[in-house]
Design a protein around this motif. Structure first.
Motif, PDB file in Angstrom:
ATOM      1  N   LEU A 159      34.501  32.850  21.347  1.00  0.00           N
ATOM      2  CA  LEU A 159      35.891  33.267  21.120  1.00  0.00           C
ATOM      3  C   LEU A 159      36.167  33.432  19.625  1.00  0.00           C
ATOM      4  O   LEU A 159      36.881  34.361  19.214  1.00  0.00           O
ATOM      5  N   ALA A 160      35.595  32.537  18.808  1.00  0.00           N
ATOM      6  CA  ALA A 160      35.770  32.652  17.355  1.00  0.00           C
ATOM      7  C   ALA A 160      35.045  33.876  16.818  1.00  0.00           C
ATOM      8  O   ALA A 160      35.590  34.614  15.986  1.00  0.00           O
TER       9      ALA A 160
ATOM     10  N   VAL B 117      41.175  29.126  17.016  1.00  0.00           N
ATOM     11  CA  VAL B 117      40.812  28.747  18.381  1.00  0.00           C
ATOM     12  C   VAL B 117      41.253  27.295  18.542  1.00  0.00           C
ATOM     13  O   VAL B 117      40.686  26.397  17.914  1.00  0.00           O
ATOM     14  N   PHE B 118      42.270  27.091  19.346  1.00  0.00           N
ATOM     15  CA  PHE B 118      42.834  25.754  19.507  1.00  0.00           C
ATOM     16  C   PHE B 118      42.427  25.181  20.853  1.00  0.00           C
ATOM     17  O   PHE B 118      42.639  25.804  21.905  1.00  0.00           O
TER      18      PHE B 118
ATOM     19  N   ASP C  70      40.141  23.972  16.118  1.00  0.00           N
ATOM     20  CA  ASP C  70      40.896  22.737  15.945  1.00  0.00           C
ATOM     21  C   ASP C  70      41.052  22.051  17.294  1.00  0.00           C
ATOM     22  O   ASP C  70      41.420  22.691  18.290  1.00  0.00           O
ATOM     23  N   VAL C  71      40.789  20.753  17.336  1.00  0.00           N
ATOM     24  CA  VAL C  71      40.957  19.968  18.561  1.00  0.00           C
ATOM     25  C   VAL C  71      42.067  18.930  18.418  1.00  0.00           C
ATOM     26  O   VAL C  71      42.173  18.004  19.217  1.00  0.00           O
TER      27      VAL C  71
ATOM     28  N   ASP D 206      49.570  32.330  14.436  1.00  0.00           N
ATOM     29  CA  ASP D 206      48.546  33.309  14.799  1.00  0.00           C
ATOM     30  C   ASP D 206      48.763  33.732  16.252  1.00  0.00           C
ATOM     31  O   ASP D 206      48.183  33.151  17.167  1.00  0.00           O
ATOM     32  N   PRO D 207      49.603  34.738  16.485  1.00  0.00           N
ATOM     33  CA  PRO D 207      49.881  35.159  17.860  1.00  0.00           C
ATOM     34  C   PRO D 207      48.648  35.630  18.626  1.00  0.00           C
ATOM     35  O   PRO D 207      48.668  35.680  19.858  1.00  0.00           O
ATOM     36  N   LYS D 208      47.578  35.957  17.909  1.00  0.00           N
ATOM     37  CA  LYS D 208      46.345  36.401  18.563  1.00  0.00           C
ATOM     38  C   LYS D 208      45.342  35.263  18.714  1.00  0.00           C
ATOM     39  O   LYS D 208      44.151  35.489  18.993  1.00  0.00           O
ATOM     40  N   ALA D 209      45.790  34.043  18.550  1.00  0.00           N
ATOM     41  CA  ALA D 209      44.905  32.887  18.678  1.00  0.00           C
ATOM     42  C   ALA D 209      44.424  32.727  20.116  1.00  0.00           C
ATOM     43  O   ALA D 209      45.046  33.210  21.069  1.00  0.00           O
ATOM     44  N   ALA D 210      43.320  32.028  20.250  1.00  0.00           N
ATOM     45  CA  ALA D 210      42.840  31.603  21.569  1.00  0.00           C
ATOM     46  C   ALA D 210      43.230  30.152  21.780  1.00  0.00           C
ATOM     47  O   ALA D 210      43.022  29.310  20.897  1.00  0.00           O
ATOM     48  N   VAL D 211      43.814  29.867  22.921  1.00  0.00           N
ATOM     49  CA  VAL D 211      44.171  28.501  23.304  1.00  0.00           C
ATOM     50  C   VAL D 211      43.408  28.181  24.579  1.00  0.00           C
ATOM     51  O   VAL D 211      43.563  28.874  25.591  1.00  0.00           O
TER      52      VAL D 211
END
Length: 322
Positions: free
Chosen positions: A202-203, A89-90, A68-69, A143-148
């Protein structure tokens, strides 16, 4: 991997979708269908994110990951509510940092106050950055395990901002080219294709963490020397440019990549080491420049921002006569 890209028709999100298809993934792009086409091999779902998610998006096999962008908090809320189980993945921005003079990154740099309501992101960098802070918080709460990832200046073929295109247009120059500011000023860019490739990785890996998604910082003299190898760079100092009314960063009266110092010492000097250690692989600036120039040559409608060559010549004449 079944990947959902929210967007997929412009610059970074399109590059992400294209790279994911190239790697053999099942890619769906959700967008309004008004800003261009999705890459070949991608399935498209129409979704105006001011509205609830369509059934077509949530029916069928689950998504392994979402990229998501978005910059609007309500859009992120709706997407998270519709797809709470996917790995996120944000793509955020270094504009979340409140102090442009400070290059401190995740966990150290002071963030802008979160803005949870929707505002016009073009109204001010404070609104844009504050909404991105709120979007990051929403993603990590779900999602605490997300990538930012927080990119700085994204460049390369297809760049709608026209900023790096200013230098790519001049890359074949053999005469004098105005070089802005102090040659020791640090700058950094990231090629859209390298960032997209890392986002897909990352995804794939369901990796998490918060990173400044930037290429290595280097003196602007080194970057311009690599981008314009045959030009005679004439360094014109900040005080003169400001007195002549030249704008920094972007716009028709600007010299892109130039930022006033010390107020913006940190904006293009973030630490790339964590992102590099996590798999980001930036290509040389010279390669990005050549490929951006090829895109400009092939697309006469491509945007280029910044002063004209006539304005540049006039500035150089005034600089010599000062």
């Amino acid at each position: 991997m079944r990947l959902l890209v929210l967007g997929g028709t412009q610059f970074l999100s399109r590059a992400v979708a294209s790279e994911a298809v190239r790697r053999g993934h099942d890619v769906v792009c959700a967008n309004r269908g008004q800003s261009g086409t999705v890459p070949s091999g991608v399935s498209a779902v129409r979704w105006d994110r001011d509205d609830p998610a369509p059934d077509q998006l949530t029916d069928g096999d689950p998504y392994d990951a979402v990229v998501d962008v978005a910059r609007t908090p309500s859009h992120v809320r709706r997407a998270l509510a519709a797809l709470p189980d996917a790995h996120w993945v944000f793509v955020s921005t270094i504009s979340v940092y409140a102090d442009d003079a400070d290059p401190a990154g995740p966990g150290q740099g002071r963030l802008r106050d979160a803005i949870a309501e929707d505002r016009d992101p073009m109204a001010s960098v404070e609104d844009y950055g504050g909404m991105k802070v709120a979007c990051e918080q929403l993603v990590l709460a779900t999602d605490p395990k997300a990538a930012v990832v927080r990119p700085g200046l994204i460049v390369g073929p297809g760049d709608p901002s026209g900023r790096f295109a200013y230098w790519a247009r001049r890359s074949a120059s053999t005469g004098e080219v105005l070089a802005p500011g102090d040659p020791r000023d640090l700058v950094q860019v990231i090629d859209v294709r390298d960032l997209a490739a890392w986002v897909v990785t990352l995804a794939e890996d369901r990796a998490g963490g918060t990173y400044d998604a930037v290429g290595p910082a280097q003196p602007i003299a080194d970057l311009l020397g690599e981008a314009l190898p045959d030009a005679d760079l004439v360094w014109v100092d900040q005080a003169f440019l400001e007195a002549e009314g030249v704008e920094p960063w972007s716009g028709p009266d600007s010299i892109p990549l130039w930022l006033p110092r010390p107020a913006y010492d940190g904006m293009l000097a973030h630490d790339a080491t964590p992102a590099l250690a996590a798999g980001l692989q930036p290509r040389p600036v010279g390669a990005t420049t050549r490929e951006t120039r090829a895109w400009l040559d092939a697309d006469p409608a491509a945007r280029i921002t910044g002063i004209t060559t006539e304005q540049e010549a006039d500035l150089l004449a005034r600089w010599r006569a000062r």
